[in-house]
Design an enzyme around this catalytic site. Structure first.
Site, short mmCIF file in Angstrom:
data_model
loop_
_atom_site.label_atom_id
_atom_site.label_comp_id
_atom_site.label_asym_id
_atom_site.label_seq_id
_atom_site.Cartn_x
_atom_site.Cartn_y
_atom_site.Cartn_z
CG LEU A 93 -1.94 -1.17 1.26
CD1 LEU A 93 -2.78 -1.08 2.52
CD2 LEU A 93 -2.84 -1.23 0.04
CB CYS A 94 4.38 1.99 0.22
SG CYS A 94 5.40 3.43 0.49
CG HIS A 95 1.24 6.15 -4.73
ND1 HIS A 95 1.96 6.78 -5.68
CD2 HIS A 95 -0.01 5.98 -5.25
CE1 HIS A 95 1.22 7.00 -6.75
NE2 HIS A 95 0.02 6.52 -6.51
CG MET A 117 6.10 4.28 4.61
SD MET A 117 6.47 3.70 6.28
CE MET A 117 7.26 2.12 5.93
CD GLU A 118 8.80 6.37 -0.32
OE1 GLU A 118 8.03 5.83 -1.13
OE2 GLU A 118 8.38 6.97 0.71
CG ASP A 151 25.45 -9.41 3.35
OD1 ASP A 151 25.30 -10.62 3.60
OD2 ASP A 151 25.94 -8.99 2.29
#
Length: 324
Positions: free
Chosen positions: A74-76, A109-110, A124
């Site tokens: 749901l993240c555009h 969110m980005e 890692d």
């Protein structure tokens, strides 16, 4: 990220943000990697077997910005104007990201995804020398733009960086004043103002009468309400007299705000062109007249909310350097 909505059938969908204004938006986020002294030394000297972990983490973060909508439901998808990923190695690995866009939804969110992925890339890279490395403190540091305004991380969570002054909402309606119709637009406008940073919002309901409208606006201005918004009476009907009541009181017109309200409504309906709303400065207050339909109030505040704190700051003699 687009707000979600669950309908009566339990289906989750994206809410249409097409009517929301395009504004400059920025978000900053951070993450930390806690690891051993040996791993930290390898990071500082660039002697890890896999190569330069700091450079890899920066690239990983930037790649994550562009793939956020693929990772988060749901993240555009957004057109990103710019992004930075900073990695500092001291007693831990500290990552900070900044993402900017010009659009209808934010980039929180980005920024968060970039910070988290950059931290995972560090893990890692160092896992051969430290299998116990941990990613911690992934958090939003600040955001700006859009209807909710500017926020920064503070004690106890995110806090607004600029609040609105004491405000007032006046519902102008014969039927609401008589109590024969429920006032829907006024409460919506109050909620929108609080969402934009207003803590203290007074309310009043008056009929469509020039003198009563003028008296109530003047009373709120005299009481120190720095922002006065009206809803109703801006159309072309015979009882729509809000512009006639308010315009003579205005000392300095701000026609761009009235045009912003009309253009916001035009995205939804062509009848927004019939609105005769006005805006301007009365005394020490910014006064804006909005249409009476609840949906029109929503459209107007989507457009106005990002502007209000800046406009009020300018009215008080500052704010020019603060606009994002």
């Amino acid at each position: 990220m687009i707000p979600t909505h669950v309908d009566e059938a339990g289906r989750v969908r994206m809410v249409d943000v097409g009517a929301k204004p395009v504004t400059a938006r920025t978000a900053r986020a951070a993450a930390r990697v806690v690891c051993s002294d040996e791993a930290l030394e390898h990071l500082r000297t660039g002697t890890l077997a896999k190569g330069d972990a700091v450079a890899v983490a920066r690239v990983a973060g930037l790649m994550a910005v562009k793939r956020t909508s693929d990772l988060i439901p749901l993240c555009h998808p957004l057109a990103v104007d710019g992004a930075e990923v900073d990695v500092v190695v001291d007693d831990a690995v500290r990552i900070e990201t900044t993402v900017r866009t010009t659009g209808r939804t934010g980039v929180e969110m980005e920024a968060l995804t970039a910070a988290a992925v950059a931290a995972l890339a560090v893990v890692d890279m160092i896992k051969s020398v430290d299998r116990g490395a941990q990613v911690t403190d992934v958090r939003l540091l600040a955001k700006s733009g859009g209807a909710s305004g500017a926020w920064e991380l503070a004690d106890g969570g995110m806090a607004r960086t600029r609040a609105l002054p004491p405000a007032a909402v006046i519902t102008i309606s014969d039927r609401c004043a008589l109590g024969v119709r429920l006032d829907l637009a006024g409460p919506r406008l109050v909620d929108a103002l609080r969402g934009a940073g207003a803590v203290d919002v007074a309310t009043a309901v008056v009929p469509d009468e020039v003198e009563k409208i003028r008296e109530q606006v003047s009373a709120f201005v005299a009481a120190g309400r720095g922002l006065v918004l009206t809803t109703g009476g801006t159309g072309v009907g015979p009882r729509d007299v809000t512009p006639e009541a308010v315009e003579p009181l205005i000392e300095r017109p701000v026609p761009g705000l009235a045009e912003a309200v009309r253009s916001a409504g035009a995205v939804r309906t062509g009848t927004a062109a019939l609105s005769r709303g006005v805006a301007g400065v009365i005394g020490d207050a910014l006064v804006i007249t909005l249409p009476g339909a609840p949906s029109a109030v929503d459209d107007a505040m989507d457009r106005l909310a990002p502007l209000l704190s800046h406009a009020v700051a300018q009215l008080r003699g500052g704010g020019h350097e603060e606009h994002p």
